[in-house]
Design a protein around this motif. Structure first.
Motif, mmCIF file in Angstrom:
data_model
loop_
_atom_site.group_PDB
_atom_site.id
_atom_site.type_symbol
_atom_site.label_atom_id
_atom_site.label_comp_id
_atom_site.label_asym_id
_atom_site.label_seq_id
_atom_site.Cartn_x
_atom_site.Cartn_y
_atom_site.Cartn_z
ATOM 1 N N LEU A 177 -12.872 24.792 9.267
ATOM 2 C CA LEU A 177 -11.750 24.620 8.340
ATOM 3 C C LEU A 177 -11.600 25.790 7.376
ATOM 4 O O LEU A 177 -10.518 26.005 6.818
ATOM 5 C CB LEU A 177 -11.914 23.317 7.556
ATOM 6 N N SER A 178 -12.667 26.537 7.181
ATOM 7 C CA SER A 178 -12.591 27.650 6.234
ATOM 8 C C SER A 178 -12.043 28.927 6.872
ATOM 9 O O SER A 178 -11.691 29.869 6.164
ATOM 10 C CB SER A 178 -13.985 27.939 5.655
ATOM 11 N N GLU A 179 -11.942 28.930 8.192
ATOM 12 C CA GLU A 179 -11.540 30.149 8.903
ATOM 13 C C GLU A 179 -10.056 30.450 8.726
ATOM 14 O O GLU A 179 -9.214 29.552 8.721
ATOM 15 C CB GLU A 179 -11.852 30.001 10.393
ATOM 16 N N GLU A 192 -3.576 30.174 -1.759
ATOM 17 C CA GLU A 192 -4.165 31.287 -2.525
ATOM 18 C C GLU A 192 -5.214 32.007 -1.692
ATOM 19 O O GLU A 192 -5.323 33.236 -1.723
ATOM 20 C CB GLU A 192 -4.786 30.758 -3.823
ATOM 21 N N GLU A 193 -5.990 31.262 -0.921
ATOM 22 C CA GLU A 193 -6.994 31.868 -0.041
ATOM 23 C C GLU A 193 -6.322 32.669 1.069
ATOM 24 O O GLU A 193 -6.805 33.750 1.451
ATOM 25 C CB GLU A 193 -7.890 30.782 0.552
ATOM 26 N N ILE A 194 -5.194 32.169 1.577
ATOM 27 C CA ILE A 194 -4.453 32.892 2.606
ATOM 28 C C ILE A 194 -3.905 34.201 2.055
ATOM 29 O O ILE A 194 -3.986 35.261 2.699
ATOM 30 C CB ILE A 194 -3.309 32.012 3.154
ATOM 31 N N PHE A 195 -3.351 34.167 0.840
ATOM 32 C CA PHE A 195 -2.826 35.385 0.220
ATOM 33 C C PHE A 195 -3.936 36.406 -0.011
ATOM 34 O O PHE A 195 -3.742 37.610 0.186
ATOM 35 C CB PHE A 195 -2.148 35.054 -1.112
ATOM 36 N N ALA A 196 -5.103 35.911 -0.417
ATOM 37 C CA ALA A 196 -6.231 36.814 -0.656
ATOM 38 C C ALA A 196 -6.671 37.471 0.650
ATOM 39 O O ALA A 196 -6.979 38.677 0.690
ATOM 40 C CB ALA A 196 -7.388 36.036 -1.276
ATOM 41 N N TYR A 197 -6.670 36.710 1.721
ATOM 42 C CA TYR A 197 -7.042 37.254 3.041
ATOM 43 C C TYR A 197 -6.030 38.312 3.472
ATOM 44 O O TYR A 197 -6.407 39.392 3.960
ATOM 45 C CB TYR A 197 -7.105 36.114 4.056
ATOM 46 N N ALA A 198 -4.737 38.012 3.309
ATOM 47 C CA ALA A 198 -3.696 38.961 3.702
ATOM 48 C C ALA A 198 -3.806 40.256 2.894
ATOM 49 O O ALA A 198 -3.656 41.362 3.444
ATOM 50 C CB ALA A 198 -2.325 38.332 3.516
ATOM 51 N N LYS A 199 -4.060 40.126 1.611
ATOM 52 C CA LYS A 199 -4.182 41.316 0.762
ATOM 53 C C LYS A 199 -5.385 42.154 1.165
ATOM 54 O O LYS A 199 -5.302 43.390 1.260
ATOM 55 C CB LYS A 199 -4.294 40.898 -0.696
ATOM 56 N N LYS A 200 -6.514 41.491 1.419
ATOM 57 C CA LYS A 200 -7.737 42.200 1.794
ATOM 58 C C LYS A 200 -7.544 42.983 3.089
ATOM 59 O O LYS A 200 -8.059 44.099 3.241
ATOM 60 C CB LYS A 200 -8.882 41.196 1.953
#
Length: 272
Positions: A123-125, A229-237
């Motif tokens: 679920l965290s992936e 928010e986690e998805i946005f952080a992943y996209a930014k990274k």
């Protein structure tokens, strides 16, 4: 064998066509298909080889669910034109049935795939996937659209596209990436219906093909902003640009009883 003069008993003729001889007796009784000869001494029925094509036509029509009455009318007015008209009607009906069965099979395969995902998922992936082209029926909504109105809109669209049962299609919601980036997480603008084998028509929504970010969320709806928010952080990274809509679809609703146990699949297109 001299086919022109050789007669077959009712048992032989029935066996040759893979049917019960009682069927031939019934066809004779109702005047649909009669033997070429009946022995006046013992009442035995006999058939000729040349009658095979007529019987096979009747059997074919029965397999297509043509009623006995319809077949009787056709047999009394048998012609190439009338047979073509009858077959055109039945082929159209058969095509609709085949499409329906294909839709059910596709839905079952989707459910099976979702269940396999549930058994192995993390679920965290958050990962990148490739998606092929599909057509979606969409219904416009706002945050003020009532549940009753939503049901009316969905029902109207499923009837419009001849979706016989809810399991014949997949359902989800759409929210623009712009709304998500503005932290307006309740600004859903559309519901979508994905109908298997739906051909493109004007007015349908065509999601972008290619790369998407895919993530999952489990829990009640109050917690979904944290997942975005986690998805946005992943996209930014990973220097990924998200665009268009986020497509949300529950993948386990058929095996849960509580809304907080829902697992939502989130797919968002990545800008090329």
């Amino acid at each position: 064998m001299n086919k022109k003069k050789k007669y077959l008993t009712i048992g032989q003729f029935a066996a040759m066509h893979g049917i019960n001889k009682k069927t031939l007796m019934w066809y004779d009784e109702i005047g649909l298909f009669q033997p070429i000869s009946i022995n006046p001494e013992n009442g035995y029925r006999y058939y000729s080889y040349q009658q095979s094509s007529i019987l096979e036509t009747i059997l074919l029509l029965r397999e297509l669910d043509v009623s006995i009455c319809e077949i009787q009318v056709f047999m009394k007015n048998r012609s190439a034109k009338n047979l073509k008209t009858l077959l055109d009607e039945k082929i159209t009906a058969l095509d609709l049935q085949i499409n329906h069965l294909q839709a059910i099979r596709t839905t079952l395969c989707t459910h099976r795939k979702n269940m396999a995902t549930l058994l192995t998922m993390d679920l965290s992936e958050i990962r990148i996937i490739e998606k092929k082209q599909c057509c979606l029926v969409t219904v416009d909504i706002t945050r003020d659209t009532s549940f009753e109105r939503t049901v009316e809109l969905i029902t109207a669209e499923t009837e419009k596209y001849h979706v016989g049962r809810l399991h014949d299609a997949s359902y989800g919601s759409m929210i623009t990436v712009a709304s998500l980036q503005n932290r307006d997480f309740d600004d859903y603008s559309k519901l979508f219906i994905e109908i298997p084998f739906l051909a493109y028509k004007a007015g349908l929504h065509i999601p972008p093909t290619g790369r998407y970010l895919r993530a999952f969320y489990k829990g009640d709806w109050d917690g979904i902003p944290r997942r975005y928010e986690e998805i946005f952080a992943y996209a930014k990274k990973h220097e990924l640009t998200l665009h268009g809509f986020s497509y949300e679809m529950c993948i386990n609703e058929i095996v849960i009883d509580r809304i907080e146990d829902s697992i939502v699949q989130i797919d968002i297109p990545i800008q090329r």
